[in-house]
Design an enzyme around this catalytic site. Structure first.
Site, mmCIF file in Angstrom:
data_model
loop_
_atom_site.group_PDB
_atom_site.id
_atom_site.type_symbol
_atom_site.label_atom_id
_atom_site.label_comp_id
_atom_site.label_asym_id
_atom_site.label_seq_id
_atom_site.Cartn_x
_atom_site.Cartn_y
_atom_site.Cartn_z
ATOM 1 N N CYS A 172 0.797 -1.227 0.000
ATOM 2 C CA CYS A 172 0.000 0.000 0.000
ATOM 3 C C CYS A 172 0.832 1.281 0.000
ATOM 4 C CB CYS A 172 -0.928 0.004 1.217
ATOM 5 S SG CYS A 172 -2.101 -1.381 1.244
ATOM 6 N N HIS A 251 12.101 1.150 6.867
ATOM 7 C CA HIS A 251 11.855 -0.265 6.577
ATOM 8 C C HIS A 251 12.280 -1.098 7.787
ATOM 9 C CE1 HIS A 251 11.461 -3.964 4.395
ATOM 10 N NE2 HIS A 251 11.357 -3.366 3.214
ATOM 11 N N HIS A 339 -2.652 19.544 7.256
ATOM 12 C CA HIS A 339 -3.527 18.461 6.807
ATOM 13 C C HIS A 339 -2.800 17.129 6.908
ATOM 14 C CE1 HIS A 339 -6.274 21.528 5.253
ATOM 15 N NE2 HIS A 339 -5.213 22.103 4.718
ATOM 16 N N HIS A 343 -3.255 6.834 5.033
ATOM 17 C CA HIS A 343 -3.649 5.722 4.166
ATOM 18 C C HIS A 343 -4.936 5.078 4.690
ATOM 19 C CE1 HIS A 343 -3.749 2.049 1.935
ATOM 20 N NE2 HIS A 343 -3.511 1.316 3.007
ATOM 21 N N HIS A 372 -14.782 4.673 3.470
ATOM 22 C CA HIS A 372 -16.207 4.378 3.375
ATOM 23 C C HIS A 372 -16.685 4.376 1.922
ATOM 24 C CE1 HIS A 372 -20.590 5.118 3.646
ATOM 25 N NE2 HIS A 372 -20.515 4.463 4.796
ATOM 26 N N ASN A 376 -10.323 0.169 0.774
ATOM 27 C CA ASN A 376 -8.860 0.194 0.755
ATOM 28 C C ASN A 376 -8.420 -0.139 -0.670
ATOM 29 O OD1 ASN A 376 -6.115 -0.240 0.934
ATOM 30 N ND2 ASN A 376 -6.213 -1.524 2.753
#
Length: 463
Positions: A172, A251, A339, A343, A372, A376
């Protein structure tokens, strides 16, 4: 002789200053990374996975017993996903257990070409496919030959000297990784244009088994993707939407549990799918913490960093034995960031990140609404969140946006953008933005219609 040498010295000095200034200016311009436009995918109405469609897909899985069915119900109800997300064609047609290579290619073509067609149409007269110097396509679970970048190049007849990069397996957070690759290439190439295409193939990887940890992906992941146009050409600054401030990648894959908490595999019955373990949240928290330790000092004002250091030092000296020294201490992110583009990986992820960073409901609303409305959508998800902010006219000139992404590996890849003009395009949210956030508060229809499955008197039934 002295009179002659003086003009020569002046000329040499002038030329030296000129070339040094030009060198510094070129280096500065090469570090630019402007976002000219972005487009998100929105499917047709017949591709929506509403309550009825979800129920039919679940009921087709003959491997499920009543307890697995109950688990799916509870997961769907608490997922934060609405009635208008989009599903893969082969799943809606009842072919989820037997996908074909054509299904994967068709799904990718639909998303990539839809977003790119719209992007080139919107930037007509500004940029054409033949102007693109760099192309990055990221799709984690599908890496065909020829590559997807080659498929895009062939479709739009791009130049022979284009630099193309096909990324897979990054999960993602691949979109931010792609942007990092582009901005690094920009440092070696002047006046260049780059395309970043981010999506995921869902249909060929629909899980048809009964392992609960692998069933989660069916409940959360939906069809979607994005295309983003970037440049480092300073002449396009006035047309650009935003400018990249910084990118930081972390990572934690050296840790075995972090590496395996989000992994593609087969269950004990041989059904392929994507395993999500209970360690995922811990791995995400660790990766995000390491990332923000590097990123926040770059974007927060010195005054806030000094305040944090003083308060933390004082807290350590006054903390009693056994008490956490970090309790009650936190940076005020609003001093440097306005802002927060989180994800939309799931309700638990959004709320967990919001709570750990001290964000308000207003701050996490864009991520919750994107989850919503669209679900995803993997690496493309961040751009739906950004689209919501723009459609709600939240983004004003000079404000900064923190994009936070997490992905398999386990990785946390974040970046900060500076808004260059007031933004108000309703983009992919055009037909639904006026209904949000109110629509998300409507009770889940799946629970209303299939709530009987939680009745203990039905325990003898096999679905």
């Amino acid at each position: 002789m002295e009179l002659f040498s003086l003009p020569c010295l002046f000329l040499v000095s002038t030329l030296f200053i000129f070339y040094i200034s030009k060198y510094v200016l070129n280096k500065r311009n090469q570090r630019n990374c402007f976002m000219l436009h972005y487009e998100c995918y929105k499917g047709q109405d017949e591709r929506k996975l509403d309550t009825e469609s979800c129920a039919k897909v679940v009921q087709r899985n003959k491997n499920l017993g009543l307890e697995e069915y109950r688990f799916l119900l509870r997961t769907i109800v608490s997922s934060g996903i609405g009635e208008e997300t989009y599903g893969p064609r082969n799943v809606l047609e009842g072919r989820e257990s037997s996908p074909t290579l054509l299904d994967a290619h068709s799904e990718m073509d639909e998303i990539m070409f839809d977003t790119l067609d719209k992007l080139f149409h919107k930037t007509n007269g500004l940029v054409s496919p033949s102007d693109i110097d760099i192309l990055v396509v990221n799709v984690s679970l599908f890496s065909p030959s020829p590559s997807l970048t080659s498929r895009v190049i062939n479709r739009y007849k791009m130049r022979e000297d284009i630099k193309s990069y096909n990324l897979s397996g990054l999960g993602c957070s691949a979109s931010v990784i792609s942007i990092d690759i582009v901005q690094r290439i920009f440092q070696t190439r002047e006046n260049s244009f780059a395309l970043v295409v981010s999506t995921e193939t869902m249909g060929p990887h629909w899980y048809c088994g009964k392992d609960r940890s692998m069933m989660l992906s069916n409940c959360l992941f939906r069809l979607g993707g994005s295309s983003v146009l970037l440049t480092n050409a300073p002449r396009f600054k006035n047309q650009a939407l935003m400018k990249l401030v910084t990118v930081v990648r972390a990572h934690v894959g050296s840790d075995d549990e972090a590496y395996s908490c989000c992994i593609q595999m087969e269950d004990k019955d041989g059904h392929p799918g994507f395993l999500l373990t209970k360690y995922l949240q811990k791995a995400a928290a660790r990766a995000l913490t390491l990332n923000l330790k590097v990123l926040l000092p770059r974007v927060l004002p010195l005054k806030e960093l000094i305040r944090y250091a003083i308060v933390r030092a004082f807290k350590r000296r006054t903390t009693t034995k056994g008490e956490s020294a970090s309790s009650g201490i936190g940076l005020d992110l609003k001093t440097g960031l306005q802002h927060f583009c989180i994800h939309p990986g799931g309700r638990a992820i959004i709320e967990g990140v919001g709570k750990s960073l001290g964000l308000t409901e207003f701050d996490i609303e864009p991520a919750r609404m994107a989850l919503h409305r669209f679900g995803n959508t993997s690496s493309g998800g961040l751009w739906y969140v950004l689209g919501y902010m723009e459609a709600k006219k939240r983004l004003k000139k000079g404000e900064k946006i923190l994009m936070m992404s997490m992905g398999a590996g386990f990785e946390s890849n974040n970046c900060v953008w500076k808004v260059l003009k007031n933004l108000d395009d309703k983009n992919v949210w055009e037909d639904s933005i006026d209904r949000y956030p109110e629509t998300s508060k409507i009770p889940n229809l799946f629970l209303e219609k299939y709530g009987w499955i939680n009745d203990d008197t039905m325990s003898f039934v096999r679905v």
